[in-house]
Design an enzyme around this catalytic site. Structure first.
Site, PDB file in Angstrom:
ATOM      1  N   HIS A 162       0.980  -1.107   0.052  1.00 57.02           N
ATOM      2  CA  HIS A 162      -0.070  -0.166  -0.125  1.00 57.02           C
ATOM      3  C   HIS A 162       0.369   0.867  -0.207  1.00 57.02           C
ATOM      4  O   HIS A 162       0.731   2.669  -0.826  1.00 57.02           O
ATOM      5  CB  HIS A 162      -0.766  -0.436   1.407  1.00 57.02           C
ATOM      6  N   GLU A 163       1.743   0.990   1.202  1.00 54.57           N
ATOM      7  CA  GLU A 163       2.644   2.607   0.831  1.00 54.57           C
ATOM      8  C   GLU A 163       3.396   2.961  -0.140  1.00 54.57           C
ATOM      9  O   GLU A 163       3.873   3.643  -0.716  1.00 54.57           O
ATOM     10  CB  GLU A 163       3.332   2.649   2.777  1.00 54.57           C
ATOM     11  N   GLU A 315      -4.450 -19.846 -20.262  1.00 55.39           N
ATOM     12  CA  GLU A 315      -4.975 -20.760 -21.199  1.00 55.39           C
ATOM     13  C   GLU A 315      -5.838 -22.169 -20.979  1.00 55.39           C
ATOM     14  O   GLU A 315      -6.517 -22.569 -20.994  1.00 55.39           O
ATOM     15  CB  GLU A 315      -4.046 -21.434 -22.938  1.00 55.39           C
ATOM     16  N   GLY A 320      -8.551 -29.858  -8.968  1.00 54.63           N
ATOM     17  CA  GLY A 320      -7.823 -30.833  -7.929  1.00 54.63           C
ATOM     18  C   GLY A 320      -9.477 -31.568  -7.866  1.00 54.63           C
ATOM     19  O   GLY A 320      -9.933 -32.171  -8.470  1.00 54.63           O
ATOM     20  N   GLY A 322     -12.042 -32.215  -5.605  1.00 57.02           N
ATOM     21  CA  GLY A 322     -13.207 -31.714  -5.100  1.00 57.02           C
ATOM     22  C   GLY A 322     -14.056 -31.555  -6.403  1.00 57.02           C
ATOM     23  O   GLY A 322     -13.387 -32.219  -7.402  1.00 57.02           O
ATOM     24  N   ASN A 333      -9.346 -23.066 -24.107  1.00 55.01           N
ATOM     25  CA  ASN A 333      -9.080 -23.874 -23.185  1.00 55.01           C
ATOM     26  C   ASN A 333      -8.760 -25.059 -22.868  1.00 55.01           C
ATOM     27  O   ASN A 333      -9.546 -25.917 -23.805  1.00 55.01           O
ATOM     28  CB  ASN A 333      -9.797 -23.185 -22.289  1.00 55.01           C
ATOM     29  N   GLY A 337     -11.201 -30.959 -15.228  1.00 56.22           N
ATOM     30  CA  GLY A 337     -11.868 -31.302 -13.755  1.00 56.22           C
ATOM     31  C   GLY A 337     -10.908 -32.485 -12.696  1.00 56.22           C
ATOM     32  O   GLY A 337     -11.195 -32.250 -11.946  1.00 56.22           O
ATOM     33  N   GLY A 340     -13.623 -35.535  -8.905  1.00 54.88           N
ATOM     34  CA  GLY A 340     -14.441 -35.002  -8.093  1.00 54.88           C
ATOM     35  C   GLY A 340     -15.647 -35.182  -9.756  1.00 54.88           C
ATOM     36  O   GLY A 340     -15.697 -35.504 -10.196  1.00 54.88           O
TER      37      GLY A 340
END
Length: 513
Positions: A162-163, A315, A320, A322, A333, A337, A340
C-alpha cells in the site's frame, strides 16, 4: 540523482478517463522508470532536509527522522520491503535499484521506522513531488509493524504494498474531504480485494470487517491496471508458458500478471472444491478459503483469492479432487476437472457452440470464433445459459439415463427434471444398486410381480407372460437379487441401450434441470 535535500524529477500525469484507474491516480509520478530506494541508517541533518513544510523541519523538533523512536529497518524487514517492491516491478515497467546512502545520494524511496502515538496508524508515505520528503515511507514503531514479521499474507506486508503504491503515485480510492472533486471508486469496488489502496475489508456480499484471514501478497486487479497506465507494462514477467501451482498446504491471495505465453496453466492439486475462472479481471476460489474477519472472527462467505489481471490470457486450468467449477475465456482452453464431479460453465446459449465427443472427453467450439475451442477432460457437467448437460455417460449420468429408461421408459431420459433428480442422488454418493432401488421406489411399485412386469414392458414394449416373468419374480422372492440389482440388470441390457439411444447420448450428453 536524489539527495537528502532534493527530489528526482517528477511529472504530472493526465487522467485516463477511466474511473477504475483515475480513482487511484494522484496526478504525479516519477519521470524516470528506474527508481532508486535506500534504507536510512542515520538521523544526522546531513541526511535529512531541515526545511519546514517541504522538509522535516528543525532537527530539534519531532519530525520523522528526529523522533527518538526513529531507527533503521532490520535486515529481515529490508528483505520483506524489497519483496514488496518486486511485486510492483513484476507488473509495471519500473526498475528498482538499491543504493547505500551518503550525504549526497539517497534513494527516491526511503524506508525507516519512526513513531506515531496512534497505534492504528501502521505506516505513512509521501507522494512523488519536488519535496525532499517525496517517496519516503515511515513505519510506526507503535503499530503492529513493529511486532509482527512482515511475511506475505500478513497485514504488515499488505501495508508495504500500500505505502509503496503511494510513493509511486497512487492515492486512496475513497472520498477525500480536502478535495471533493477527486475521482472515487463506487462502493462495490472500493475494497482491498480490488485494490490494496482501499481501506475497506469486504466480501462480495458487501459484509465488512477489519482485516482478512490472509492478506493480498501482490497488487490487485485495479492496482495493476493503474500502475501500468502510469509507468507502462512489464512485458517480460512470465513471458513463457507458465504453470501457476496451488495446493492445500499453503494459502493464497493474489492477482496473476502474465505477460505472454501460448499455454499458461492454473493447476490446483488440492481437495477443496474450487472455482477457477480464466477470464481477465475475474476471480477464483482456490484452495484454503480466505475470509473477511472482524477481530479475528470470520465474516460471511469466503472472498475470491486468486484474480487474473486485465489483458492476461491463461489458457488452461487443471482442478483438484473436489467438485470443481471451471470457466474458460475467449481463447482455446484445456479444462481438466481431474477427480470429483466437475462443471464447466459457458455463459452463452448452446446454439452458439458445437459440442463434439473425443476419445478423452469433449470439445466445445464457438461457432463464430474458430480460435475459441475448449477441450474438456474429466468434466462431468457442462452448463450453458439455456441448458445443462451431464457428460459422464460412463459414470453417474450413464447410470441415471439407463435406469430412467428401464424403470420409466425411454422417453424419461428427455425429462430434465427426472434426470436432475437422479443426478442429485448419484452425486450424493449412492451406488448404482441404490439408485436402482431409488428409481423403483419412485415408481411406487410394491409387489415383485409389478416390478418385473414394468421392467419387461419398458424393455420389450409388451406385457410378459407368466413363463417369462416367473424366474425374475422368484429371484426377488428368494433374495437372490435385490430390486435395485434387477433394475440394473434391465438398465444394462442391450435392448435398453437401443431404446434410449445410448450411443447418441454419449455424443450429446444428457440434459438435466
Amino acid at each position: 540523482m536524489t539527495t537528502p535535500f532534493t527530489s528526482s524529477s517528477v511529472i504530472f500525469t493526465d487522467p485516463a478517463n477511466d474511473n477504475q484507474i483515475d480513482s487511484l491516480l494522484n496526478g504525479t509520478r516519477w519521470m524516470n522508470f528506474t527508481i532508486s530506494y535506500s534504507f536510512p541508517a542515520s538521523n544526522s541533518p546531513l541526511f535529512w532536509s531541515t526545511l519546514s513544510g517541504s522538509g522535516y523541519g528543525s532537527q530539534f523538533g519531532d519530525g520523522e527522522p528526529w523522533n527518538s523512536a526513529a531507527k533503521p529497518l532490520t535486515s529481515a524487514d529490508q528483505g520483506y520491503f524489497e519483496n514488496a517492491l518486486q511485486q510492483w516491478a513484476n507488473v509495471a515497467n519500473v526498475n528498482f535499484i538499491k543504493i547505500s546512502e551518503t550525504p549526497s545520494d539517497v534513494g527516491d524511496i526511503r524506508a525507516a521506522y519512526t513513531e506515531d502515538p496512534d497505534e492504528s496508524t501502521l505506516a505513512w508515505s509521501y507522494l512523488p513531488s519536488n519535496s525532499p520528503k517525496s517517496g519516503d515511507i515511515w513505519m510506526n514503531t507503535q503499530s503492529l509493524l513493529n511486532f509482527q514479521d512482515w511475511t506475505p499474507g500478513t497485514i504488515s506486508f499488505e501495508t508495504l504494498l500500500h505505502e509503496i503504491g503511494h510513493s509511486l503515485g497512487f492515492k486512496h480510492p475513497f472520498a477525500n474531504p480536502d478535495d471533493p472533486t477527486e475521482e472515487t471508486l463506487p462502493s462495490a469496488l472500493d475494497s482491498i480485494m480490488h485494490t490494496i489502496m482501499s481501506y475497506t475489508y469486504s466480501n462480495l456480499q458487501g459484509e465488512e470487517g477489519n482485516e482478512f484471514s490472509f492478506h493480498p501478497t501482490t497488487p490487485m486487479v485495479l492496482d495493476i491496471a493503474a500502475m501500468q497506465y502510469l509507468y507502462g507494462t512489464n512485458n517480460h514477467y512470465h513471458a513463457g508458458n507458465e504453470t501457476y501451482t496451488y495446493n492445500d498446504a499453503n494459502t493464497y491471495h493474489e492477482t496473476i500478471w502474465d505477460a505472454a505465453g501460448s499455454s499458461d496453466t492454473i493447476h490446483y492439486s488440492g481437495a477443496i472444491a474450487s472455482h477457477i475462472d480464466l477470464r481477465p479481471t475475474s476471480a477464483s476460489f482456490i484452495g484454503v478459503p480466505v475470509y473477511v474477519q472482524s477481530n479475528g472472527v470470520n465474516v460471511g462467505l469466503p472472498i475470491p483469492n486468486v484474480w487474473i489481471a486485465d489483458n492476461v490470457i491463461i489458457e488452461n486450468a487443471i482442478a483438484g479432487q473436489g467438485n470443481d467449477v471451471l470457466i474458460g475465456n475467449d481463447s482455446s482452453n484445456i479444462l481438466d476437472g481431474d477427480s470429483g464431479i466437475d462443471t464447466v460453465l459457458v455463459q452463452a446459449p448452446l446454439n452458439n457452440y458445437t459440442l463434439s465427443k473425443t476419445a478423452s472427453g469433449y470439445t466445445v467450439s464457438a461457432n463464430g470464433n474458430p480460435g475459441n475451442q475448449d477441450t474438456l477432460t474429466h468434466i462431468e457437467r457442462l452448463e450453458f445459459n439455456d441448458i445443462k448437460l451431464a457428460l459422464d455417460l460412463d459414470g453417474y449420468a450413464g447410470e441415471v439415463a439407463k435406469l430412467l429408461g428401464a424403470v420409466f421408459g425411454a422417453a424419461a431420459t428427455t425429462n430434465q427434471d427426472y434426470v436432475g433428480i437422479g443426478l442429485t442422488e448419484a452425486d450424493k454418493g449412492l451406488s448404482y444398486e441404490q439408485l436402482g432401488e431409488f428409481a423403483i421406489h419412485a415408481a411406487r411399485l410394491t409387489s415383485h410381480d409389478e416390478i418385473v412386469t414394468l421392467l419387461w414392458q419398458n424393455l420389450f414394449g409388451a406385457t410378459p407372460s407368466e413363463t417369462q416373468k416367473s424366474p425374475y419374480i422368484k429371484m426377488l422372492d428368494t433374495g437372490e437379487i435385490s430390486t435395485g440389482g434387477l433394475a440394473i440388470l434391465a438398465a444394462d441390457s442391450g435392448v435398453n441401450a437401443e431404446n434410449i439411444h445410448f450411443t447418441e447420448l454419449v455424443q450429446t450428453g444428457v440434459a438435466f434441470a
